[in-house]
Motif scaffolding. Structure first.
Motif, PDB file in Angstrom:
ATOM      1  N   ALA A  58       0.769  -1.054  -0.167  1.00  0.00           N
ATOM      2  CA  ALA A  58       0.039  -0.107   0.131  1.00  0.00           C
ATOM      3  C   ALA A  58       0.874   1.144  -0.015  1.00  0.00           C
ATOM      4  N   PRO A  59       0.622   2.377  -0.631  1.00  0.00           N
ATOM      5  CA  PRO A  59       1.207   3.559  -0.644  1.00  0.00           C
ATOM      6  C   PRO A  59       1.941   3.841   0.629  1.00  0.00           C
ATOM      7  N   GLU A  60       1.047   3.840   1.867  1.00  0.00           N
ATOM      8  CA  GLU A  60       1.568   4.443   2.975  1.00  0.00           C
ATOM      9  C   GLU A  60       2.712   3.298   3.530  1.00  0.00           C
ATOM     10  N   ARG A  61       2.770   2.309   3.154  1.00  0.00           N
ATOM     11  CA  ARG A  61       3.707   1.310   3.478  1.00  0.00           C
ATOM     12  C   ARG A  61       4.991   1.425   2.759  1.00  0.00           C
ATOM     13  N   ARG A  62       5.325   2.146   1.545  1.00  0.00           N
ATOM     14  CA  ARG A  62       6.129   1.952   0.698  1.00  0.00           C
ATOM     15  C   ARG A  62       7.577   2.162   1.250  1.00  0.00           C
ATOM     16  N   GLY A  63       7.671   3.445   2.103  1.00  0.00           N
ATOM     17  CA  GLY A  63       8.792   3.731   2.751  1.00  0.00           C
ATOM     18  C   GLY A  63       9.112   2.747   3.763  1.00  0.00           C
ATOM     19  N   MET A  64       8.494   2.244   4.278  1.00  0.00           N
ATOM     20  CA  MET A  64       8.797   1.047   5.264  1.00  0.00           C
ATOM     21  C   MET A  64       9.525  -0.036   4.485  1.00  0.00           C
ATOM     22  N   ALA A  65       8.488  -0.448   3.371  1.00  0.00           N
ATOM     23  CA  ALA A  65       9.355  -1.645   2.756  1.00  0.00           C
ATOM     24  C   ALA A  65      10.565  -1.395   1.806  1.00  0.00           C
ATOM     25  N   ILE A  66      10.784  -0.204   1.343  1.00  0.00           N
ATOM     26  CA  ILE A  66      12.008   0.192   0.903  1.00  0.00           C
ATOM     27  C   ILE A  66      13.371  -0.079   1.930  1.00  0.00           C
ATOM     28  N   ALA A  67      12.916   0.743   3.034  1.00  0.00           N
ATOM     29  CA  ALA A  67      13.818   0.714   4.104  1.00  0.00           C
ATOM     30  C   ALA A  67      14.117  -0.766   4.610  1.00  0.00           C
ATOM     31  N   GLY A  68      13.116  -1.955   4.745  1.00  0.00           N
ATOM     32  CA  GLY A  68      13.289  -3.104   4.894  1.00  0.00           C
ATOM     33  C   GLY A  68      14.233  -3.775   3.769  1.00  0.00           C
ATOM     34  N   LEU A  69      13.988  -3.571   2.620  1.00  0.00           N
ATOM     35  CA  LEU A  69      14.743  -3.919   1.510  1.00  0.00           C
ATOM     36  C   LEU A  69      16.080  -3.758   1.417  1.00  0.00           C
ATOM     37  N   SER A  70      16.506  -2.195   2.048  1.00  0.00           N
ATOM     38  CA  SER A  70      17.739  -1.583   1.942  1.00  0.00           C
ATOM     39  C   SER A  70      18.537  -2.381   3.395  1.00  0.00           C
ATOM     40  N   GLY A  71      17.553  -2.769   4.363  1.00  0.00           N
ATOM     41  CA  GLY A  71      18.196  -3.253   5.625  1.00  0.00           C
ATOM     42  C   GLY A  71      18.870  -4.961   5.219  1.00  0.00           C
ATOM     43  N   MET A  72      18.025  -5.389   4.464  1.00  0.00           N
ATOM     44  CA  MET A  72      18.451  -6.725   4.182  1.00  0.00           C
ATOM     45  C   MET A  72      19.777  -6.630   3.423  1.00  0.00           C
ATOM     46  N   SER A  73      19.908  -5.736   2.560  1.00  0.00           N
ATOM     47  CA  SER A  73      21.258  -5.819   1.701  1.00  0.00           C
ATOM     48  C   SER A  73      22.331  -5.455   2.703  1.00  0.00           C
TER      49      SER A  73
END
Length: 488
Positions: A127-142
């Protein structure tokens, strides 16, 4: 996590793939001495097992995003994971150093496909309001993979065999491919035709520039093997810019860079990534060559630095909306630049590790903010249908920044110091660190000049379900602010 279209499975699949590809960027470094003994070649020659991966990874990021937009992001992503898996098996089976380098180059191509498309697939699944958290999570994995990659490589070499540095990827890839086909949703970019000439021009141009910069670290900037590929690459990129203005289906729509926010956010990515990683390249050697820590001991002592992004990235995703992405990006660049200035002031052959520790923590805080928010800030200035190419541009700028930073700071280090002794090393390191701090200061200024968010007046209220495949129009090309972005 509030998701659309299977966001949690998408995040897990793309996150594991990004973790695997990020880890292989550095996991081989601790195995190099063992591999050198196995093939009886110089360590300098074998360093191409690292450089080959970096080279192909940097130059094909944008190409991968282009192909994903044209042929389907899920399809191309799965192809990238499969290619990375096969190349990992080839690296494990390599019977010579030359074959190992070739396999690593193919691994880099696979990784270049995984990263930009993983980001686009994740953003479109939540959902649009969660995309910042999703991007941060993906960055955290990397970030976690980068932090523990050398440790995993060292443990594998110590407990088993160097081949397992590469074999470990194979079962992961074999599981990810069918899961990706099952759970990822297909999507396309805005253009139904592929700009073949533009794709070839940008790929060849990046190859020339990045190859020249990689070679400059050992040959110096005055060597023809550096000057010629950089000049040819720059010429091809200039031709690419001219060509893109003429075609109806450009690889990178020129109007994207007419957006001050898009242009500046990518400049920030180039400068911050270059300034920091150029310094990291030298500081990790300082711990071993000057302070005399073993490779494992040096890795242990950098954990306060490398692990901070893992802790900070999720928090940055939460607070980015509340505090403002631009403010946090400025803070991230300032923290990293300040840390490098601190290093430059205190480095000496006798400096205590405890004197370096506070700067490592501060640098890690700044790096975590940057990792979590850089891609998000760039995507804020493009429409949903152009997130694929925007992700490719941002990732390419960041990786070119890494190569550029290492080349520039290493060249400055070589011009003012060297490896002949601790004093000589510090003599070269100190001005290189000041240069890195200056580059990060420029990054902070660029971040400060970046608009807080796109003008609301240019944002359409919604995106139609057919947006991914319909031809671009003036209305659908408009930029949207974060709050109005729709799931792809």
């Amino acid at each position: 996590m509030n998701v659309r279209g299977g966001g949690l499975p998408t995040f897990l699949i793309t996150g594991v793939a990004a973790f695997m590809a990020s880890m292989d960027n550095l996991v081989v470094t601790t195995a190099l001495p063992t591999i050198r003994d196995r093939f009886d070649v110089s360590l300098e020659s074998l360093e191409w097992t690292v450089n080959a991966y970096t080279l192909t990874y940097a130059i094909f990021l944008l190409t991968a995003a282009i192909l994903g937009d044209r042929f389907g992001r899920r399809r191309v992503f799965v192809g990238g994971v499969a290619l990375f898996t096969l190349a990992s098996a080839a690296a494990a089976l390599a019977a010579s150093a030359e074959l190992l380098v070739l396999a690593r180059a193919v691994q880099g191509v696979g990784a270049s496909v995984i990263f930009p498309l993983a980001l686009t697939l994740v953003v479109q699944s939540v959902a649009p309001e969660r995309r910042g958290m999703a991007i941060a999570g993906l960055s955290g994995m990397s970030g976690l993979a980068i932090a523990i990659g050398p440790w995993i490589g060292g443990a594998i070499v110590e407990l088993g065999d160097w081949h397992w540095v590469f074999w470990i990827n194979v079962p992961i890839g074999l599981v990810l491919v069918p899961l990706a086909f099952r759970f990822l949703r297909e999507s396309h970019g805005p253009y139904s035709r592929l700009d073949v000439r533009g794709t070839l021009l940008v790929t060849s141009g990046l190859l020339g520039v990045v190859y020249g910069m990689v070679r400059s670290t050992t040959l110096g900037w005055g060597n023809p093997q550096v000057i010629v590929p950089v000049a040819v690459g720059a010429g091809l990129l200039a031709w690419f810019v001219l060509w893109e203005r003429r075609v109806p289906n450009p690889v990178v729509p020129p109007r994207l860079f007419r957006s001050r926010g898009f242009a500046l956010s990518n400049l920030v990515a180039l400068l911050v990534q270059g300034g920091m990683f150029g310094a990291v390249f030298l500081l990790t050697q300082f711990l071993q060559h000057v302070l005399r820590f073993s490779p494992a001991g040096a890795g242990l002592r950098t954990l306060p630095w490398t692990m901070m992004p893992v802790l900070v990235a999720p928090l940055a995703g939460v607070f980015g909306e509340r505090i403002g992405v631009r403010r946090l990006m400025v803070a991230g660049a300032v923290l990293q630049g300040g840390a490098l200035a601190w290093f430059a002031l205190v480095v000496s052959p006798e400096v205590s590790y405890l004197v370096l520790l506070p700067a490592m923590v501060v640098a890690g805080l700044g790096m975590g903010l940057f990792f979590a928010l850089s891609a998000r800030q760039t995507l804020d200035f493009v429409s949903t249908r152009e997130e694929g190419v925007a992700s490719g541009v941002n990732n390419a700028m960041r990786q070119v920044g890494v190569v550029m930073g290492i080349a520039v700071l290493s060249g400055l280090f070589a011009a003012t110091g060297g490896y002949t002794g601790a004093e000589t090393f510090v003599s070269g390191l100190r001005p290189a660190l000041w240069a890195g701090a200056a580059i990060l200061a420029l990054g902070a200024v660029a971040a400060l000049l970046t608009p807080a968010r796109p003008p609301a007046s240019t944002a359409p209220a919604s995106a139609s379900p057919t947006e991914e495949t319909t031809p671009p129009t003036e209305e659908t090309e408009a930029v949207r602010p974060l709050g109005t972005l729709q799931s792809g």
